[in-house]
Structure formats: C-alpha cells, structure tokens
Design an enzyme around this catalytic site. Structure first.
Site, PDB file in Angstrom:
ATOM      1  N   SER A 366      73.578  56.527  90.058  1.00 32.50           N
ATOM      2  CA  SER A 366      74.324  55.426  91.064  1.00 32.50           C
ATOM      3  C   SER A 366      75.361  54.795  90.292  1.00 32.50           C
ATOM      4  O   SER A 366      75.218  53.827  89.155  1.00 32.50           O
ATOM      5  CB  SER A 366      73.508  54.464  91.841  1.00 32.50           C
ATOM      6  OG  SER A 366      74.270  53.447  92.369  1.00 32.50           O
ATOM      7  N   ARG A 367      76.757  54.794  90.658  1.00 31.42           N
ATOM      8  CA  ARG A 367      77.597  54.239  89.719  1.00 31.42           C
ATOM      9  C   ARG A 367      77.901  52.819  90.226  1.00 31.42           C
ATOM     10  O   ARG A 367      78.679  52.021  89.202  1.00 31.42           O
ATOM     11  CB  ARG A 367      79.130  54.975  89.811  1.00 31.42           C
ATOM     12  CG  ARG A 367      78.817  56.354  89.502  1.00 31.42           C
ATOM     13  CD  ARG A 367      80.312  57.022  89.178  1.00 31.42           C
ATOM     14  NE  ARG A 367      79.826  58.485  88.832  1.00 31.42           N
ATOM     15  CZ  ARG A 367      80.164  59.555  89.499  1.00 31.42           C
ATOM     16  NH1 ARG A 367      80.579  59.637  90.751  1.00 31.42           N
ATOM     17  NH2 ARG A 367      79.984  60.876  89.025  1.00 31.42           N
ATOM     18  N   VAL A 368      77.159  52.332  91.154  1.00 32.29           N
ATOM     19  CA  VAL A 368      77.246  50.989  91.440  1.00 32.29           C
ATOM     20  C   VAL A 368      75.838  50.298  90.498  1.00 32.29           C
ATOM     21  O   VAL A 368      76.101  49.374  89.963  1.00 32.29           O
ATOM     22  CB  VAL A 368      77.119  50.477  92.696  1.00 32.29           C
ATOM     23  CG1 VAL A 368      76.880  49.020  93.056  1.00 32.29           C
ATOM     24  CG2 VAL A 368      78.315  51.124  93.669  1.00 32.29           C
TER      25      VAL A 368
END
Length: 507
Positions: A366-368
């Site tokens: 997850s890039r968040v």
C-alpha cells in the site's frame, strides 16, 4: 483571369453553403448494423460519446457515438440491436451519455443505464450525471490519511487502505478476490461510508447470491449495485464502471465518502477490445486497442479525496484484476498496477494450503501505508510486519537444518501463530479494536503458550469474552484510535483473565 477569379468565388460560396448545411444536420441513417455495432451516415455535427436515438420500428433504442470517421460514424447500441434495421433514422440528442444519481439509488440493483433490474419501482430522481467526467485536479485534492477498515486482519494490519486511495486486488480466478470486496462492504456498517459495487461480466447467479448475503448482513442499506452480467452485450459491460463512478461522484460532491468496487476490469478490457475490433480500430498488443491504458486510467483517476473547499468527499476504488496462472506481468495487470496506489496480491498456493484470505504479504503493498491506520493499529502492526518477514526467512532457512537455537525456535513458533491468526472466515469481518487486541496479545508473547493447532479456537473465544467483559476498553480504542499505557494494561488483563478460564487450550 476574371473567369478564374469567378470560379474561385463560386467554389468558396459552395464550401460556405456546405458548412452551413452540415452544422444543422443532426439526423442520419443507419448504413450497417451487426454485433451491437452500427454505422451511420449523415451525422456531421455529432460529438464523441454523444447519445444517439435510433427510431426503430415501434420503439426507441439508444446508442453512443464512439468512432467519428470522415464519411460515417461508428456507434454502440445500448439495448436490443436486433430491432434496428438498415435505413432507420438516427437522431443526435445533444448530450453526453448520463445516468440517474441520488439518494434513491442507494439499496438498488441497476443496469449500466441506471435502470432498475431488482423488480422494484422506478428510481425516482431528477438528477443525472455524465458517465465521462474529467478527474479532480491536483489543487482540488488532499492527502489520504483516514482509514477504510476492511475488517480483514491481513489487510488492515499489513496493506492498509485509506479513503481516497486506489488499491488493486489481483490474483487468479476463484481464490477470494470478490470475497475481500464483499467483506469490506459488510464491514462498513456504521462507518459512514456508502458503497457501490460494479459487477462487470459476472454470472447473474453469483451476483444474486452475493446480494442475499449483503441483505442478510444489512449492507444493502448503504450499497448500490450496478450489474452488467455475463449475458449483457459488450456495450453495456463497457459503460458499467463509468456509470458506477458517476453514481459515486454524486455522493462525493455532497462531501460524503464512497467505496467503489470494479469486479473485474479484466472483463471490462475484453469487452472494450471486442467493441474496438468490431469498429475496425487497429489492434495492438494482444489485440487490445492502443488506448486501453486510457480506458482504465481515466476511470481510476476519478477516485480521490478532495479538500474541504471542494466539498471534502472521497471515492476509494478497489479495482479487481484476474490473472492467468499468476502472471502479474501481463498487459492489462501491469497497466492497472501502474495506475493504482498499491495492490493486494492473492496467491493460489497460499489459498490451497488453507491460508484464507490468501494475501501474499511480500508482493502486496500500500503506497499510503501506515498513514491509513489508526495509531493503535500502527503501534502493533509495525512489529507484526517485522515478525512476518522474519518468519518467512527463518522458515525457508529452517528446512535445511534441525539444530536451531532457542531464539530462532521461538521466532518460528510465533510466526506459525501469526499465520494462523491471519486466517479468517468469509463474511466475518472483524472490528478494528478486536484486531488490535489480538495483535497486541500475539506480539506481546501472551499467545506463546497456546498450541498452534488451537490458536484459532482460542482467538474466537477471546473475542467473545472481550465483547462481554472488555467492552469499555474496546470502545476506547475504537473512539480514540490510540493505545495508551493504561489501555495496554487493560488489554493484557483481558487476555490473562480469559486464559485462566480456558486452561484446556493452554500447553
């Protein structure tokens, strides 16, 4: 010379007259029809994606202009193409294809045009949104930092999803991709999040079963289902995700948060390929048209979180992609991976070993990241990710030798317990406070004396006990999102008190 000038003036006049005629011309004729594709002559002023009305015998059938060629227009039919005949009149409606939106859509099952297919009354709304819309710009957006709790332990802990994020669910067929999406919808009860599920080319029987599950869980109260089933024409499958997105955008514009699921975009790309080839667009790699990347990018870019000055709402997108034999490097999977903000990769081997959901923590990302987690989850999940990574390495190493030191053995034992803890039954999403309780106990070593084969039975009993005896503590975690020292002590006491009553499960 005078004669030459006179000819030039006459030609200019003829061209001017021709232009004035074509601008007024909005009625054309069908020159060719077949396979849901229609060729039309005479529509000189038609716009791209403009709605068309075919004056077929006894009824009106709608279509959309897709190919604007020099001497003809290529269009797709949104309805029964068998009623259209060569020579029928076609009228431009002067507007881009739009679908009904509004509160009346909540709890309904509609087709790609927003028409009800659930056997209930007509959708009563006077609001319409175009299915194609330019995504919000960078200035209108704000950062993603509010979580979407899926209720799935493996995802909320290791691959968190935030409101406004686009997180891809990818894997082979029949290994639980839709199950993750449905569990996420069920878990939104009371979370102030509307849901839109777009079924793209799915079996109608599967969707009917899914709707019953959502009704039983009370999830249809905040969910809209857009259905373009396996028997639907390619044109309806093609516009379905855009229609679903338009329905979601209405709520986002009101400042609400929406979760939209596209199940699945592989079938969407196949439908678009079929339409493109029938329209005689040149085929490219794997026969997909050259703009197949734009097909999905313009859809997924519309998922975002806008700042308060622009309404403050959000659309969180969970697109689903089906791979063939785990090939994530194929054309459509790589396209969608590059558009989204991370992916949840489901691995067949894990699924067949009984690890369900079969989330591969190594390939999922997850890039968040932890920005989309509450502080309490961040505190326990950070250590847990490390434990999982260490376990994978040690398990591979331990296969080659039996003489292991005590520390390595204890890490392997805890890793086995973690693997068991991350297993979860379908339609059983877990509240975030209960997840924090379990992970806190696991990382704190409080589960080390529970045999691996009894860990799931132990966990189920712990949740039951905590929901009765530790209600206040769980409520503190859910309300504040923090894990203070005082709350940690309370969690520890809940686990120890529970263990006293279940001696038979302990070593």
């Amino acid at each position: 010379m005078a004669e030459k000038n006179q000819i030039i003036e006459q030609l200019k006049k003829q061209i001017a007259d021709f232009k004035s005629v074509t601008k007024e011309q909005t009625v054309g004729k069908v020159t060719e029809v077949g396979d849901g594709i229609v060729r039309i002559s005479g529509l000189a002023s038609v716009m791209m994606s403009e709605m068309l009305e075919f004056k077929a015998k006894g009824q009106s059938v709608f279509g959309v202009a897709l190919n604007l060629e020099e001497d003809s227009v290529g269009a797709i039919v949104l309805g029964d193409p068998n009623s259209i005949r060569e020579g029928d009149e076609v009228v431009c409606l002067g507007r881009i294809l739009e679908v009904p939106v509004g509160e009346a859509m909540v709890g309904r099952v509609v087709n790609s045009l927003g028409q009800p297919v659930d056997g209930k009354d007509e959708v009563k709304t006077d609001k319409f949104y175009p299915i194609e819309k330019v995504a919000a710009g960078v200035i209108a957006r704000q950062g993603v930092d509010q979580p979407v709790q899926t209720g799935i332990k493996a995802i909320d802990a290791m691959v968190p999803i935030g409101r406004g994020q686009r997180e891809l669910i990818i894997g082979d067929r029949q290994i639980g991709k839709t199950a993750i999406a449905i569990d996420t919808i069920i878990n939104q009860k009371g979370q102030n999040l509307k849901c839109v599920y777009v079924a793209i080319g799915q079996k109608e029987s599967k969707i009917a079963s899914m709707i019953q599950k959502l009704k039983a869980a009370g999830a249809m109260e905040y969910t809209t289902i857009v259905l373009a089933g396996a028997s639907a024409p390619a044109s309806m499958i093609y516009i379905a995700p855009y229609a679903g997105c338009a329905i979601a955008e209405y709520f986002m514009d009101k400042g609400e948060d929406v979760l939209i699921i596209y199940d699945d975009l592989s079938k969407h790309a196949v439908a678009y390929r079929e339409i493109s080839l029938l329209l005689r667009r040149p085929p490219g790699r794997e026969a997909y048209p050259g703009d197949v990347f734009y097909l999905h990018s313009r859809l997924l870019e519309r998922a975002c979180r806008v700042s308060k000055e622009f309404g403050g709402g959000s659309i969180t997108a969970l697109p689903i992609i089906e791979t063939q034999a785990g090939d994530v490097s194929a054309y459509i999977p790589t396209n969608v991976i590059s558009i989204t903000d991370g992916q949840i990769y489901l691995e067949p081997d894990l699924f067949y070993q009984g690890n369900r959901p079969a989330v591969n923590a190594g390939l999922s990302v997850s890039r968040v990241g932890s920005r989309a987690q509450i502080k309490a989850m961040k505190k326990v999940a950070g250590k847990m990710r490390l434990e999982a990574a260490q376990y994978r390495e040690l398990a591979a190493f331990a296969q080659f030798g039996s003489d292991l030191d005590i520390e390595t053995k204890s890490k392997l034992e805890r890793g086995r317990r973690l693997t068991e803890i991350l297993k979860q039954d379908q339609y059983m999403p877990l509240p975030v406070a209960n997840q924090v309780l379990v992970f806190f106990g696991l990382i704190g070593g409080l589960f080390d004396d529970v045999p691996v084969e009894k860990i799931r039975e132990f966990e189920a009993g712990l949740h039951e006990y905590a929901n009765m005896s530790g209600t206040e503590t769980l409520k503190k975690i859910a309300d504040t999102g923090n894990l203070e020292a005082e709350v940690e002590e309370e969690l520890k006491k809940i686990i120890i008190d529970y263990k006293k009553g279940v001696d038979y499960l302990i070593k």
